[in-house]
Scaffold this motif. Structure first.
Motif, PDB file in Angstrom:
ATOM      1  N   PHE A  11       0.894  -1.167   0.000  1.00 43.07           N
ATOM      2  CA  PHE A  11       0.000   0.000   0.000  1.00 43.07           C
ATOM      3  C   PHE A  11       0.923   1.205   0.000  1.00 43.07           C
ATOM      4  O   PHE A  11       1.439   1.572   1.060  1.00 43.07           O
ATOM      5  N   VAL A  14       3.978   1.092   2.292  1.00 42.70           N
ATOM      6  CA  VAL A  14       3.820   0.041   3.312  1.00 42.70           C
ATOM      7  C   VAL A  14       3.760  -1.334   2.648  1.00 42.70           C
ATOM      8  O   VAL A  14       2.948  -1.573   1.762  1.00 42.70           O
ATOM      9  N   ALA A  16       2.586  -4.722   3.327  1.00 39.06           N
ATOM     10  CA  ALA A  16       1.742  -5.425   4.291  1.00 39.06           C
ATOM     11  C   ALA A  16       1.990  -6.929   4.269  1.00 39.06           C
ATOM     12  O   ALA A  16       1.876  -7.612   5.295  1.00 39.06           O
ATOM     13  N   PRO A  35       1.680 -10.811  15.471  1.00 38.58           N
ATOM     14  CA  PRO A  35       1.389  -9.573  16.209  1.00 38.58           C
ATOM     15  C   PRO A  35       0.559  -8.602  15.371  1.00 38.58           C
ATOM     16  O   PRO A  35       0.462  -8.755  14.155  1.00 38.58           O
ATOM     17  N   ASN A  36       0.004  -7.583  16.007  1.00 35.72           N
ATOM     18  CA  ASN A  36      -0.766  -6.549  15.299  1.00 35.72           C
ATOM     19  C   ASN A  36       0.045  -5.973  14.150  1.00 35.72           C
ATOM     20  O   ASN A  36       1.236  -5.715  14.296  1.00 35.72           O
ATOM     21  N   GLY A  37      -0.608  -5.779  13.009  1.00 37.97           N
ATOM     22  CA  GLY A  37       0.082  -5.192  11.865  1.00 37.97           C
ATOM     23  C   GLY A  37       0.924  -6.190  11.087  1.00 37.97           C
ATOM     24  O   GLY A  37       1.655  -5.811  10.164  1.00 37.97           O
ATOM     25  N   ALA A  38       0.826  -7.483  11.421  1.00 38.66           N
ATOM     26  CA  ALA A  38       1.645  -8.507  10.764  1.00 38.66           C
ATOM     27  C   ALA A  38       1.225  -8.758   9.326  1.00 38.66           C
ATOM     28  O   ALA A  38       1.987  -9.321   8.535  1.00 38.66           O
ATOM     29  N   GLY A  39      -0.016  -8.359   8.998  1.00 36.19           N
ATOM     30  CA  GLY A  39      -0.485  -8.558   7.623  1.00 36.19           C
ATOM     31  C   GLY A  39      -1.539  -9.642   7.483  1.00 36.19           C
ATOM     32  O   GLY A  39      -1.863 -10.081   6.377  1.00 36.19           O
ATOM     33  N   LYS A  40      -2.141 -10.050   8.610  1.00 38.21           N
ATOM     34  CA  LYS A  40      -3.123 -11.143   8.595  1.00 38.21           C
ATOM     35  C   LYS A  40      -4.405 -10.753   7.848  1.00 38.21           C
ATOM     36  O   LYS A  40      -4.853 -11.475   6.955  1.00 38.21           O
ATOM     37  N   SER A  41      -4.978  -9.607   8.210  1.00 37.04           N
ATOM     38  CA  SER A  41      -6.221  -9.190   7.538  1.00 37.04           C
ATOM     39  C   SER A  41      -5.974  -8.904   6.061  1.00 37.04           C
ATOM     40  O   SER A  41      -6.824  -9.196   5.218  1.00 37.04           O
ATOM     41  N   THR A  42      -4.813  -8.349   5.751  1.00 38.01           N
ATOM     42  CA  THR A  42      -4.481  -8.090   4.345  1.00 38.01           C
ATOM     43  C   THR A  42      -4.472  -9.399   3.561  1.00 38.01           C
ATOM     44  O   THR A  42      -5.017  -9.478   2.448  1.00 38.01           O
TER      45      THR A  42
HETATM   46  P1  ADP Z   1      -3.077  -7.477  10.988  1.00 36.22           P
HETATM   47  O1  ADP Z   1      -4.427  -7.909  10.526  1.00 36.22           O
HETATM   48  O2  ADP Z   1      -2.104  -8.593  11.073  1.00 36.22           O
HETATM   49  O3  ADP Z   1      -3.124  -6.695  12.274  1.00 36.22           O
HETATM   50  P2  ADP Z   1      -3.129  -5.767   8.626  1.00 36.22           P
HETATM   51  O4  ADP Z   1      -3.137  -6.699   7.468  1.00 36.22           O
HETATM   52  O5  ADP Z   1      -4.419  -5.148   9.003  1.00 36.22           O
HETATM   53  O6  ADP Z   1      -2.467  -6.494   9.883  1.00 36.22           O
HETATM   54  O7  ADP Z   1      -2.095  -4.601   8.338  1.00 36.22           O
HETATM   55  C1  ADP Z   1      -0.780  -4.806   7.877  1.00 36.22           C
HETATM   56  C2  ADP Z   1      -0.179  -3.465   7.474  1.00 36.22           C
HETATM   57  O8  ADP Z   1      -0.803  -3.007   6.278  1.00 36.22           O
HETATM   58  C3  ADP Z   1      -0.368  -2.366   8.500  1.00 36.22           C
HETATM   59  O9  ADP Z   1       0.783  -1.558   8.511  1.00 36.22           O
HETATM   60  C4  ADP Z   1      -1.581  -1.620   7.983  1.00 36.22           C
HETATM   61  O10 ADP Z   1      -1.552  -0.274   8.401  1.00 36.22           O
HETATM   62  C5  ADP Z   1      -1.407  -1.744   6.477  1.00 36.22           C
HETATM   63  N1  ADP Z   1      -2.674  -1.754   5.747  1.00 36.22           N
HETATM   64  C6  ADP Z   1      -3.632  -2.704   5.825  1.00 36.22           C
HETATM   65  N2  ADP Z   1      -4.671  -2.434   5.016  1.00 36.22           N
HETATM   66  C7  ADP Z   1      -4.363  -1.260   4.405  1.00 36.22           C
HETATM   67  C8  ADP Z   1      -5.034  -0.425   3.438  1.00 36.22           C
HETATM   68  N3  ADP Z   1      -6.211  -0.770   2.918  1.00 36.22           N
HETATM   69  N4  ADP Z   1      -4.393   0.691   3.041  1.00 36.22           N
HETATM   70  C9  ADP Z   1      -3.200   1.033   3.533  1.00 36.22           C
HETATM   71  N5  ADP Z   1      -2.514   0.311   4.442  1.00 36.22           N
HETATM   72  C10 ADP Z   1      -3.082  -0.820   4.875  1.00 36.22           C
END
Ligand code: ADP
Ligand code: MG
Length: 258
Positions: A11, A14, A16, A35-42
């Motif tokens: 992104f 960043v 992810a 950990p938080n921000g690891a990229g799981k939801s992405t």
């Molecule tokens: P997790 O679910 O493991 O906590 P995320 O996948 O939500 O982690 O986020 C991983 C990184 O990608 C973070 O630094 C987050 O800020 C960034 N990120 C996630 N989604 C977006 C997006 N749509 N646009 C910009 N940055 C994003």
């Protein structure tokens, strides 16, 4: 069933997910932790076609799904819940699940509204199937309650019933136990196992380590976008890189508090 190969997601500046590779077979519960921000939801967002990887490929049942439109995910057999609940608060519990069913209904909402005998019959089938999903998650008694009136634990069950309504082969659960108490978390674990026994492969992102370690056959660990480990719960618990990643995250949090 699922093959993620050299997947990177950027992104802007960043990164992810960075060159992540893993795969799993049908019929198990697989965990994705970090950990938080690891990229799981992405990662979940790419697997459920919310957006494509920047580079790399994602295949489902041997077919590349990188560029598949989001609305086709349910049709090919992938369904998910969201970290932030996506239920319609002004609709009843039953209506929320029926909405999810309509992709499997020949008539669809508009034709059902015209109430031809055929449409009525179809609507009855959708209704019965929705009630069936609600019974699976133990929410059938709440079918006529407004979703907005439910406590968090019940909303999570409703979200699960909605995801099941498209009859997925692969179900992605993003922090389904977040905010639940100990008893509710235990019940959620049992429910996820029941769903697996129904023949659905389940991929879970979860912070509750007891839940993950108890129900997952295999766990994949991300840290700062990269895969740092993969293995059985026992292997993951004893993995030096994993322990360091989690300890590092805790120390950072403590520093922030100070
Ligand atoms: P997790 O679910 O493991 O906590 P995320 O996948 O939500 O982690 O986020 C991983 C990184 O990608 C973070 O630094 C987050 O800020 C960034 N990120 C996630 N989604 C977006 C997006 N749509 N646009 C910009 N940055 C994003
Ligand atoms: Mg997340």
């Amino acid at each position: 069933m699922l093959e993620v190969k050299n997947v990177t997601k950027q992104f802007g500046g960043v990164v992810a997910n960075k060159n992540v590779t893993f795969s799993f077979e049908v019929g198990q519960i697989v965990g994705l932790i970090g950990p938080n921000g690891a990229g799981k939801s992405t990662m979940f967002n790419m697997i459920s076609a919310i957006f494509p990887p920047t580079t790399g490929t994602i295949s489902f049942n041997g077919k590349m799904i990188n560029e598949l439109p989001t609305y086709q995910m349910a049709t090919i057999g992938i369904s998910r819940t969201f970290q932030n609940l996506q239920v319609f608060k002004n609709m009843t519990v039953l209506e929320n699940v029926m909405i999810g069913q309509h992709i499997h209904s020949k008539t669809g909402i508009l034709r059902a509204a015209l109430l031809s005998p055929k449409a009525k019959k179809e609507e009855k089938r959708v209704y019965e199937a929705a009630m069936e999903q609600l019974a699976i998650v133990g929410m059938d008694a709440f079918f006529d309650h407004k979703a907005g009136s439910l406590p968090l634990g019940k909303l999570r069950l409703l979200e699960l019933a909605r995801a099941l309504a498209t009859r997925p082969q692969l179900l992605l659960l993003d922090e389904i136990a977040a905010g639940l108490n100990h008893k509710e978390t235990l019940e959620m674990s049992q429910l996820i196992e029941k769903i697996k026994d129904m023949g659905v492969t389940v991929f879970v992102v979860e912070h509750d380590m007891d839940l993950v370690m108890n129900i997952c056959e295999k766990i994949i660990v991300l840290d700062q976008g990269e895969k740092i480990a993969e293995g059985s719960p026992k292997e993951i618990q004893n993995n030096e890189k994993v322990i360091t990643a989690y300890l590092g995250a805790e120390t950072e949090e403590e520093e922030r508090v100070i």
